[in-house]
Design an enzyme around this catalytic site. Sequence first.
Site, mmCIF file in Angstrom:
data_model
loop_
_atom_site.group_PDB
_atom_site.id
_atom_site.type_symbol
_atom_site.label_atom_id
_atom_site.label_comp_id
_atom_site.label_asym_id
_atom_site.label_seq_id
_atom_site.Cartn_x
_atom_site.Cartn_y
_atom_site.Cartn_z
ATOM 1 N N CYS A 27 -6.922 -0.121 0.217
ATOM 2 C CA CYS A 27 -5.792 -0.261 1.115
ATOM 3 C C CYS A 27 -5.578 -1.660 1.705
ATOM 4 C CB CYS A 27 -6.127 0.688 2.436
ATOM 5 S SG CYS A 27 -4.892 0.073 3.654
ATOM 6 N N CYS A 57 -2.175 -0.909 0.116
ATOM 7 C CA CYS A 57 -1.076 -1.083 1.144
ATOM 8 C C CYS A 57 -1.047 -2.506 1.671
ATOM 9 C CB CYS A 57 -1.629 -0.172 2.242
ATOM 10 S SG CYS A 57 -2.726 1.314 2.140
ATOM 11 N N LYS A 109 0.221 -4.984 -0.823
ATOM 12 C CA LYS A 109 1.489 -4.502 -1.321
ATOM 13 C C LYS A 109 2.609 -4.932 -0.480
ATOM 14 C CE LYS A 109 2.915 -0.496 -0.463
ATOM 15 N NZ LYS A 109 2.752 1.016 -0.206
ATOM 16 N N TYR A 117 5.436 6.611 -6.591
ATOM 17 C CA TYR A 117 5.758 5.637 -5.250
ATOM 18 C C TYR A 117 5.298 4.195 -5.679
ATOM 19 C CZ TYR A 117 1.279 5.269 -2.849
ATOM 20 O OH TYR A 117 0.059 5.054 -2.420
ATOM 21 N N GLU A 161 8.029 0.943 -5.684
ATOM 22 C CA GLU A 161 7.707 -0.014 -4.902
ATOM 23 C C GLU A 161 7.677 -1.542 -5.612
ATOM 24 O OE1 GLU A 161 5.547 2.305 -1.285
ATOM 25 O OE2 GLU A 161 4.288 1.093 -2.749
ATOM 26 N N HIS A 163 22.679 3.523 20.834
ATOM 27 C CA HIS A 163 23.926 3.150 20.334
ATOM 28 C C HIS A 163 23.900 1.771 20.312
ATOM 29 C CE1 HIS A 163 27.847 3.020 18.764
ATOM 30 N NE2 HIS A 163 28.394 2.646 19.569
ATOM 31 N N GLU A 167 20.885 6.771 15.260
ATOM 32 C CA GLU A 167 21.500 7.485 16.181
ATOM 33 C C GLU A 167 22.098 8.934 15.246
ATOM 34 O OE1 GLU A 167 25.174 6.042 17.947
ATOM 35 O OE2 GLU A 167 24.937 4.188 16.896
HETATM 36 P P1 FAD Z 1 -10.956 3.321 -0.937
HETATM 37 O O1 FAD Z 1 -10.061 2.777 0.072
HETATM 38 O O2 FAD Z 1 -10.534 3.101 -2.669
HETATM 39 O O3 FAD Z 1 -12.503 2.794 -0.812
HETATM 40 C C1 FAD Z 1 -13.513 3.134 -1.856
HETATM 41 C C2 FAD Z 1 -14.244 2.106 -1.886
HETATM 42 O O4 FAD Z 1 -15.560 2.662 -2.618
HETATM 43 C C3 FAD Z 1 -13.933 0.837 -2.689
HETATM 44 O O5 FAD Z 1 -13.993 -0.402 -1.957
HETATM 45 C C4 FAD Z 1 -14.936 0.861 -4.004
HETATM 46 O O6 FAD Z 1 -15.218 -0.570 -4.280
HETATM 47 C C5 FAD Z 1 -16.064 1.558 -3.154
HETATM 48 N N1 FAD Z 1 -16.896 2.034 -4.407
HETATM 49 C C6 FAD Z 1 -16.393 2.946 -5.160
HETATM 50 N N2 FAD Z 1 -17.654 3.441 -5.958
HETATM 51 C C7 FAD Z 1 -18.789 3.176 -5.409
HETATM 52 C C8 FAD Z 1 -20.199 3.260 -5.629
HETATM 53 N N3 FAD Z 1 -20.538 4.029 -6.552
HETATM 54 N N4 FAD Z 1 -20.850 2.441 -4.782
HETATM 55 C C9 FAD Z 1 -20.580 1.530 -3.718
HETATM 56 N N5 FAD Z 1 -19.123 1.503 -3.513
HETATM 57 C C10 FAD Z 1 -18.361 2.197 -4.253
HETATM 58 N N6 FAD Z 1 -1.670 4.541 1.338
HETATM 59 C C11 FAD Z 1 -0.858 4.478 2.463
HETATM 60 O O7 FAD Z 1 -1.391 5.146 3.384
HETATM 61 N N7 FAD Z 1 0.093 3.783 2.478
HETATM 62 C C12 FAD Z 1 0.646 2.908 1.513
HETATM 63 O O8 FAD Z 1 1.572 2.035 1.660
HETATM 64 C C13 FAD Z 1 -0.172 2.902 0.413
HETATM 65 N N8 FAD Z 1 -0.066 1.988 -0.465
HETATM 66 C C14 FAD Z 1 -0.838 1.690 -1.710
HETATM 67 C C15 FAD Z 1 -0.300 0.862 -2.692
HETATM 68 C C16 FAD Z 1 -1.189 0.809 -3.638
HETATM 69 C C17 FAD Z 1 -0.868 -0.071 -4.805
HETATM 70 C C18 FAD Z 1 -2.450 1.628 -4.092
HETATM 71 C C19 FAD Z 1 -3.131 1.795 -5.051
HETATM 72 C C20 FAD Z 1 -2.653 2.504 -2.845
HETATM 73 C C21 FAD Z 1 -1.911 2.631 -1.768
HETATM 74 N N9 FAD Z 1 -2.376 3.648 -0.714
HETATM 75 C C22 FAD Z 1 -1.336 3.577 0.268
HETATM 76 C C23 FAD Z 1 -3.467 4.533 -0.909
HETATM 77 C C24 FAD Z 1 -4.654 3.915 -0.053
HETATM 78 O O9 FAD Z 1 -4.799 2.887 -0.294
HETATM 79 C C25 FAD Z 1 -5.650 4.971 -0.266
HETATM 80 O O10 FAD Z 1 -5.176 6.355 0.079
HETATM 81 C C26 FAD Z 1 -6.798 4.520 0.714
HETATM 82 O O11 FAD Z 1 -7.326 3.241 0.357
HETATM 83 C C27 FAD Z 1 -8.070 5.764 0.363
HETATM 84 O O12 FAD Z 1 -9.159 5.216 1.104
HETATM 85 P P2 FAD Z 1 -10.735 5.692 0.589
HETATM 86 O O13 FAD Z 1 -11.604 5.441 1.596
HETATM 87 O O14 FAD Z 1 -10.714 7.148 0.030
HETATM 88 O O15 FAD Z 1 -11.012 4.901 -0.795
#
Ligand code: FAD
Length: 479
Positions: free
Chosen positions: A44, A49, A52, A179, A183, A462, A467
């Site tokens: 994110c 997010c 982006k 999406y 986007e 309005h 609205e």
């Molecule tokens: P992540 O945020 O992916 O975090 C996982 C972390 O784990 C990462 O930092 C990774 O490096 C780490 N990791 C992985 N494996 C290991 C390991 N073995 N050991 C240690 N660390 C590890 N969501 C919205 O709500 N609104 C939006 O507008 C939106 N836009 C998006 C746009 C794009 C381009 C993308 C790709 C996603 C978007 N999302 C959006 C989705 C959102 O980013 C994810 O749903 C969210 O980040 C999920 O969170 P998470 O904690 O599951 O995983």
Amino acid sequence: MSDFDYDLFVIGGGSGGVRAARVAAGETGAKVALAEEDRYGGTCVIRGCVPKKLMVFASEYAHAPAEARAYGWDIPDGTFNWSDFRGKLEAELDRLEGVYRKLLAGSGVETFDARARLKDAHTVELSTGEVKTAKHILIATGGRPVRPDLPNAHLGMVSDDIFHLDALPKSVLIIGGGYIACEFACILNGLGVEVTQYYRGAQILRGFDEEARGLIAESMKQRGIDLHVGTDIVEMHRATGTDEDGMTAPVEVDQYGAHPEDGPGNGPIRVKATNGNTRVFDAVFFATGRKPNSDDLGLEELGIETGRNGQITVDGYSQTKVPSVYAIGDVTDRVNLTPVAIREGMAFVETVFKGNPTEVDHELIPSAVFTQPELGTVGLTEEQARDQEQIEVYCSSFRPMQTAFAERPDRVLMKLIVSKATRKVLGCHIVAPGAGELIQLAGIAVKMGATKEDFDRTVAVHPTMSEEIVTMRNPVRSA
Ligand code: FAD
């Protein structure tokens, strides 16, 4: 005294993992550690997010000078400077990563800048060689973009790459209709890139309301995006030189048709499509899907189940088949959105550390697609609702005052799906500038079970676009 090094070990410092670690440590006094292999903040903050949305903001200024002129301002058209913007973007992401690290430290979470994997039900092995034990382990490793299984697919970029480009391409082919594809089609179009988009399905934004999808597709085309549905990529090659048709010809390649040193963004790419056309683009961007990060975590050895796409199987409390191991966020592939990962993390802490078993409520989640115009949506689409029960559809599509005055063709759509039996609003779909902001508020009413008559009783604000949502008197159709 616990026999474990920690009460909780969190793998992954993204939206879900950071929130769970902070709340468990800060609010319950649990001894918590977290391992992150890349940058804190996760998808994110670093490659989703946040960057982006900043690019959405940047791209929306494209029409501002012309619109301002229509309102009487004497303003020339400007040009966009990618390297200035990228520098500021990188500085902002560095700042946010620092905030995440500080929040973890401030809550007393011990952090390891390392990759982690499960050794057994209570043990985590780090890439540094350290081994740590914990009473509970939370997997919050998120997901990653995947390229299609196609020769030379490595020549194309994925969403992670877009924020690091040295220069914007002059032309780009975006593959996909979800999406993220739509986007970035709008963002890059706004930033002055010639955008072509191929999507193999019949209409973009599968899963969203059909009328809303249609209006967004039309608006994207009107803004100059060359959108082709029912079209996919067949072949791609690095192109250099010019052949007899005036097309750039494929470069000398290896047995896979790829130059071994090639990567995304290194030069023009020649693409053959299922519609028979062959065209050359400066860049190809695959927005064709994501995969949960569940590989090499030691899951199989422990008997933790995964689904077809690698998503970790969990119950309503985010617990895996191994009772001490939980998983939240995109790695479970339930609803892949930041606020959902955060909710799942909070529910995990309630359940495991606060003695208050809490299932995550995945019903009626409002969400937005940041296309231009935006789509804000909550609840059932017309198509889903009419499969379920008898409904009335209230719908209004019009040219909003602000852009109509500037003689822009943009249209907005406000749509309510209402149950005939209960009068409840089952779904609300808004296509309009700022629809993401509007749907957050409409989402409260829909989540509370508001009826159409509750909407009607609310006095309009309005003059606004929204609205219309409280002034639609007669259904446009019943089904
Ligand atoms: P992540 O945020 O992916 O975090 C996982 C972390 O784990 C990462 O930092 C990774 O490096 C780490 N990791 C992985 N494996 C290991 C390991 N073995 N050991 C240690 N660390 C590890 N969501 C919205 O709500 N609104 C939006 O507008 C939106 N836009 C998006 C746009 C794009 C381009 C993308 C790709 C996603 C978007 N999302 C959006 C989705 C959102 O980013 C994810 O749903 C969210 O980040 C999920 O969170 P998470 O904690 O599951 O995983």
